[in-house]
Every structure is written in structure tokens, then in C-alpha cells.
Write an enzyme that holds these catalytic residues in place. Structure first.
Site, PDB file in Angstrom:
ATOM      1  N   PHE A  71       0.857  -1.184   0.000  1.00 35.83           N
ATOM      2  CA  PHE A  71       0.000   0.000   0.000  1.00 35.83           C
ATOM      3  C   PHE A  71       0.890   1.229   0.000  1.00 35.83           C
ATOM      4  CE2 PHE A  71      -2.328   3.534   1.796  1.00 35.83           C
ATOM      5  CZ  PHE A  71      -3.489   3.496   1.046  1.00 35.83           C
ATOM      6  N   ASP A  88       9.277   2.943   1.627  1.00 32.80           N
ATOM      7  CA  ASP A  88       8.095   3.669   2.074  1.00 32.80           C
ATOM      8  C   ASP A  88       7.976   3.469   3.583  1.00 32.80           C
ATOM      9  OD1 ASP A  88       5.584   4.517   2.829  1.00 32.80           O
ATOM     10  OD2 ASP A  88       4.570   3.717   1.056  1.00 32.80           O
ATOM     11  N   LYS A  94       2.754  10.116   7.932  1.00 37.63           N
ATOM     12  CA  LYS A  94       1.939   9.848   9.126  1.00 37.63           C
ATOM     13  C   LYS A  94       2.428  10.469  10.451  1.00 37.63           C
ATOM     14  CE  LYS A  94      -0.948   6.104   7.582  1.00 37.63           C
ATOM     15  NZ  LYS A  94      -0.634   5.514   6.281  1.00 37.63           N
TER      16      LYS A  94
HETATM   17  C1  LIG Z   1      -0.846   5.677   4.898  1.00 35.80           C
HETATM   18  C2  LIG Z   1       0.193   5.215   3.955  1.00 35.80           C
HETATM   19  C3  LIG Z   1       0.398   5.867   2.721  1.00 35.80           C
HETATM   20  C4  LIG Z   1      -0.481   6.977   2.237  1.00 35.80           C
HETATM   21  O1  LIG Z   1      -0.415   8.106   3.058  1.00 35.80           O
HETATM   22  P1  LIG Z   1      -1.566   9.235   2.925  1.00 35.80           P
HETATM   23  O2  LIG Z   1      -1.085  10.311   3.848  1.00 35.80           O
HETATM   24  O3  LIG Z   1      -2.846   8.582   3.345  1.00 35.80           O
HETATM   25  O4  LIG Z   1      -1.603   9.658   1.524  1.00 35.80           O
HETATM   26  C5  LIG Z   1       1.446   5.428   1.938  1.00 35.80           C
HETATM   27  N1  LIG Z   1       2.237   4.407   2.314  1.00 35.80           N
HETATM   28  C6  LIG Z   1       2.072   3.763   3.484  1.00 35.80           C
HETATM   29  C7  LIG Z   1       2.993   2.661   3.862  1.00 35.80           C
HETATM   30  C8  LIG Z   1       1.028   4.128   4.332  1.00 35.80           C
HETATM   31  O5  LIG Z   1       0.847   3.479   5.483  1.00 35.80           O
END
Ligand SMILES: *Cc1c(COP(=O)(O)O)cnc(C)c1O
Length: 417
Positions: A157, A242, A271
Site C-alpha cells: 500500500f 516507504d 503519518k
Molecule cells: C498511509 C500510507 C500511505 C499513504 O499516506 P496518505 O497520507 O494517506 O496519503 C502510503 N504508504 C504507506 C505505507 C502508508 O501506510
């Protein structure tokens, strides 16, 4: 305790005296239905506690999905945001501000970034990954041949905007929006042989989450991360981590990838970075990777705004000065070992205060409901998986209150099936 101090906000929106059900009916008439029906209407928070419109108190074990690293209404973060906003709230990117520069320097220091490393600020995780996607499109591995192939993992994700969505693997998120930007190939999770087969001189970048959060808190092994580092370096592909969910102390370390002892080519963050204030970042390692995007090739209006960068500076400072990483490690270990000993729990995964655990039945959504009724906010990323991502300041006593309540919560959920 449902009283809210009179503030300018309550003059604009009366936050008390309306039942949650009334707010929810106004919500469904005015907000797009993409999130389904919200579970509760929250009006106030303090530390690891939040209160809903009906006055009920909850222990927040989700932290706005790994966002509220220091809990709610942290006094230092709040005062820094207010003071920056009342001094200088926004400038365009024709200008810069001291907080923007200081935050970039701080992130590079925390990431132990080599000389020539740089930062690009965004407002969210998906935007940080969009920037990383464009970075990957500019990577030729030092040759003159354009590379368009990007490798990501099954279960990945990376966000909901079109580029990040192309990196995300879940069909239900992707299919309605095709065609997505091309060239992304998803390979089996955690399979080093599959990675070896996939990574060659045509690959621009490999995107990995050190721990897949949305897929149910699934960690990649340190061996896998080291293999990814070696294989990408060999062919001039970028290794992009990520760490939007895993970064900024979530796992008890500043970055989850520290565990494997590798230096990636880029890290994306968001986050937890702003302690609840929206901010994301792309950190690029070394001179070569950091100069792939040249003047004019990327940009943002809000990214790196003085208030957002002040919020992040305050968050990082509080994490450091209040020994928050050690707390996340200790309380996380305590929670994981106690959860593993509970009947009905079949597997516990994660690091620090990013925890996933599996149940012996497909009752996770009902467990989330029963937990809410019992005063705990948790989340189910899968039919039998529960995720906890509480504030990193969660105390052992707070963790214990959830552990003590969990057997009855699970029973209630099973009875409701
Ligand atoms: C939450 C998340 C995203 C997306 O972040 P947003 O601020 O919702 O756009 C991307 N990568 C990972 C691993 C995430 O947990």
C-alpha cells in the site's frame, strides 16, 4: 467529562450538545461516502484518550492510524504550532523559512544521510510516494537509456493518487481507475528468489515497506532488505523505502530499516512526522539520487509550509527529549508478548508500537465494534487481523487495561457472529 473549553472554534461549530447520531446524519448528507459510515464523532483528545460527542471516553490504540505519535493535544507541539502560525503561517515556494530548513537538516541527521542528501516536503504520504515515483522515472542507472520498470510487492500500500495507486497492489483499489501509470510490476512478498529474477538493468526502482501496514503488519526480514539493497545497487536501480507508516519512531527506531543496517536511496515519510499535523517528506540519499529531479520538475504549494515544518520539528524534539523511542520499544514488547499468550490469538507481528495480531476466527470487524463499546479504538486491516498503532507515549498501565479487557471483547464479538 464532555465539556470543551470555550474557544473560537466552538463559536463557529458548537461541538457539545449534539448527539453523535445527529452529527452522523448530517455527515451522510454532506460528505462523500468513500469512507463508509464513521464509527464515532470525536470532539476532544488528551494524550492517549479521546472523547466522542456523546461524552464516552476511549483509549486510542490506533493513533489516527499511526499519526498521533505523541497522543492528542501535546502541549509542546500545540504551542509551537500556535506560535509559528501567529508569526508566519505560509509563504510560497518562491521563499523559504527557518523551520523548513531546520527540519530538512534534522531529518537528514536522523537518517544518518550521506553528504549530498536532500529533502522534498509534501502534505501526505501519497504525495511523498508520487515524488518518489517521479524520481524513479528520472533514474537511468547512470546510462543514457530511459528505464520505466518499477518493482513493488504484492500486498503493498503506497497511497491513493494515481502514481502511488499504481504502486499499490490491491485490485479493489486499482481496477476502477485504470489505466494507471505503467511499468509497475508486483512480485510475491518476501521472496528473495522472485526479487533476484525481477531486478535487472531495466528496473528504475524497487519500492518496499519495511513492514506492510495496511496488509496486516507484515514485516520484511532484515535478510530480504539487505538482499534488496545489494540487488538494486548492482544494477543501478533505486531502493525506495516507504516508511510513511513505519518511520518516525513507530517501531521504536527512527526508521524501521535501521534494523537491517542498510542505507536506501530514498525514504518516504508522513503519518507520524507532524504529530497530527499534515506533512510528508521524500528524503533522497547522496548527491546523485538527490539531483535526479532538477529545477521545475516537481513542486507543491503547501509542502514544507512554515507551520507544518514547525509541527514536525516540535514532534521530533519531543520524541527525543521525552525518551519516546525507548517507551515505544518497551511497551510494544510488553504488548506483543502478552497478546501472544491470550487465548484466541494465533500470531503476533510487528515492532515497537506497530502491532498486528491474528485471531482464530474471522471476527476482526466485530472485535473492532466490541472494543469501541468497551472504550478502545483499534482497527482490523483483514477479516481476522487486528492492528494497533497507538501513540508512542502509551503507558504500560494503559496497555494492560486493553489486555485485561480483550478476552471479553473477543467473546462478545464471537457471540455477535
Ligand atoms: C498511509 C500510507 C500511505 C499513504 O499516506 P496518505 O497520507 O494517506 O496519503 C502510503 N504508504 C504507506 C505505507 C502508508 O501506510
Amino acid at each position: 467529562m464532555n465539556t470543551v473549553e470555550k474557544s473560537p472554534v466552538t463559536e463557529l461549530v458548537e461541538t457539545t450538545g449534539h448527539a453523535g447520531s445527529e452529527w452522523l446524519s448530517r455527515y451522510s448528507s454532506s460528505l462523500m461516502g468513500v469512507f463508509g459510515t464513521p464509527q464515532r464523532v470525536l470532539v476532544r483528545g488528551s494524550g492517549c484518550l479521546v472523547w466522542d460527542a456523546d461524552g464516552k471516553e476511549y483509549l486510542d490504540l490506533l493513533g489516527g492510524i499511526a499519526v498521533n505519535a505523541l497522543g492528542h493535544a501535546h502541549p509542546f507541539v500545540t504551542s509551537v504550532i500556535a506560535s509559528q502560525l501567529s508569526t508566519l503561517g505560509h509563504v510560497s515556494n518562491f521563499f523559504t523559512s527557518p523551520t523548513q530548513i531546520a527540519l530538512a537538516e534534522k531529518l537528514l541527521a536522523l537518517a544518518d544521510a550521506p553528504a549530498g542528501s536532500k529533502v522534498f516536503f509534501t502534505n501526505s504520504g501519497t504525495e511523498a510516494n508520487e515524488a518518489a515515483f517521479k524520481l524513479a522515472r528520472r533514474n537511468t542507472g547512470g546510462s543514457n537509456t530511459k528505464r520505466t520498470k518499477i518493482i513493488a510487492l504484492e500486498g503493498a500500500f503506497h497511497g491513493r493518487t494515481m502514481g502511488a495507486l499504481a504502486l499499490t497492489s490491491k485490485e479493489a483499489y486499482r481496477t476502477p481507475f485504470e489505466p494507471l501509470p505503467g511499468g509497475v510490476e508486483h512480485i510475491p512478498f518476501g521472496d528473495i528468489e522472485a526479487l533476484k529474477d525481477a531486478v535487472d538493468e531495466t528496473v528504475a526502482a524497487v519500492f518496499l515497506e519495511p513492514i506492510q501496514g495496511e496488509a496486516g503488519v507484515r514485516p520484511l526480514s532484515p535478510e530480504y532488505l539487505r538482499a534488496a539493497r545489494e540487488l538494486t545497487a548492482r544494477v543501478g536501480a533505486l531502493l525506495i523505502l516507504d516508511e510513511v507508516q513505519t518511520g518516525i519512531g513507530r517501531t521504536g527506531k527512527w526508521f524501521a530499516s535501521e534494523e537491517a543496517g542498510i542505507v536506501p536511496d530514498a525514504i518516504t515519510l508522513a503519518k507520524g512526522l507532524g504529530g497530527g499535523f499534515p506533512i510528508g517528506a521524500l528524503v533522497t540519499m547522496g548527491e546523485q539520487t538527490s539531483s535526479l529531479l532538477s529545477a521545475g520538475q516537481h513542486g507543491t504549494t503547501f509542502g514544507g509550509n512554515p507551520v507544518a515544518t514547525a509541527a514536525a520539528l516540535a514532534t521530533l524534539h519531543a520524541i527525543e527529549s521525552q525518551n519516546v523511542l525507548a517507551n515505544a520499544t518497551a511497551v510494544g514488547e510488553h504488548l506483543r508478548s502478552a497478546l501472544a499468550a491470550l487465548p484466541g490469538v494465533t500470531e503476533v507481528r510487528g515492532a515497537g508500537l506497530l502491532i498486528g495480531f491474528d485471531l482464530d476466527a474471522d471476527v476482526a470487524p466485530a472485535v473492532v465494534q466490541a472494543a469501541l463499546d468497551a472504550g478502545f479504538i483499534i482497527n482490523s486491516p483483514g477479516p481476522r487481523t487486528i492492528r494497533l498503532a497507538p501513540p508512542l507515549v502509551l503507558t504500560t498501565a494503559q496497555a494492560d487495561s486493553f489486555l485485561a479487557a480483550f478476552p471479553a471483547i473477543l467473546q462478545t464479538a464471537k457471540d455477535a457472529q
